[in-house]
Design a protein around this motif. Sequence first.
Motif, short mmCIF file in Angstrom:
data_model
loop_
_atom_site.label_atom_id
_atom_site.label_comp_id
_atom_site.label_asym_id
_atom_site.label_seq_id
_atom_site.Cartn_x
_atom_site.Cartn_y
_atom_site.Cartn_z
N LEU A 184 12.88 3.44 -4.68
CA LEU A 184 12.79 3.43 -3.23
C LEU A 184 11.47 4.08 -2.85
N VAL A 185 10.63 3.35 -2.12
CA VAL A 185 9.30 3.86 -1.74
C VAL A 185 9.10 3.71 -0.24
N ASP A 186 8.16 4.49 0.27
CA ASP A 186 7.76 4.31 1.66
C ASP A 186 6.93 3.04 1.77
N ALA A 187 7.04 2.36 2.88
CA ALA A 187 6.30 1.11 3.06
C ALA A 187 4.80 1.33 2.98
N LYS A 188 4.33 2.52 3.37
CA LYS A 188 2.89 2.81 3.32
C LYS A 188 2.39 2.90 1.88
N ASP A 189 3.29 3.10 0.91
CA ASP A 189 2.91 3.15 -0.49
C ASP A 189 2.79 1.77 -1.13
N ILE A 190 3.14 0.73 -0.38
CA ILE A 190 3.01 -0.64 -0.89
C ILE A 190 1.66 -1.17 -0.46
N LYS A 191 0.81 -1.45 -1.45
CA LYS A 191 -0.54 -1.93 -1.17
C LYS A 191 -0.56 -3.43 -0.88
N PHE A 192 0.26 -4.19 -1.64
CA PHE A 192 0.18 -5.65 -1.54
C PHE A 192 1.51 -6.26 -1.95
#
Length: 191
Positions: free
Chosen positions: A172-180
């Motif tokens: 589970l990650v924050d959306a801001k940690d998704i680059k692409f």
Amino acid sequence: MSAGTILAIACGAFYSFMFLSDSKVKIRTLTWACAGLIALATLCLLAAQSSFGDVPAHAAFGLASAGAIACAVAGGITITELYASLQPQPSANTSGQLWLVYWFVLPSLFWAPDRLGQAQSARDAHPQSSPLPKVELADPGTQDTWRLIHLHEGRGLLVRLGEKPEDRIFKLVDAKDIKFISYASLSPTAN
């Protein structure tokens, strides 16, 4: 997939009833068509379960889809056979029509969609055939291939797929940690 199953049953019933009412086919022909479709469905569904050897996940899904459709169409034809056999006519009715419902209509409503769902799940969870979009994280140290399952309220649920269920890892990650997010992986052959 239940809507697709219902549509296939309805199409099988509609077209077989139309051909029967136009005297283009006889009940006996429908019986043979139904038997052929059930045989085809059984072979496809057994092959999808790897009964004849190891089958890749995307091929198992295709076989299960074909088997589910064939089984559902056979169910629709069986409904027409039952209806036609209950109409007043010179030929005698037998309990065979009730056995047709028991052995062919019920499996087309339960077994085929269940097997199709299992095959779709196996295809979606397999690293080579999964339609889940690939995700690149902002952290440069992450070399793993992550797939996006769901975005919700600024958080993303990711999975690293493995050949076996115990090899899968969820994150589970924050959306801001998704680059692409790559949606090019939606084709099973694009991986």
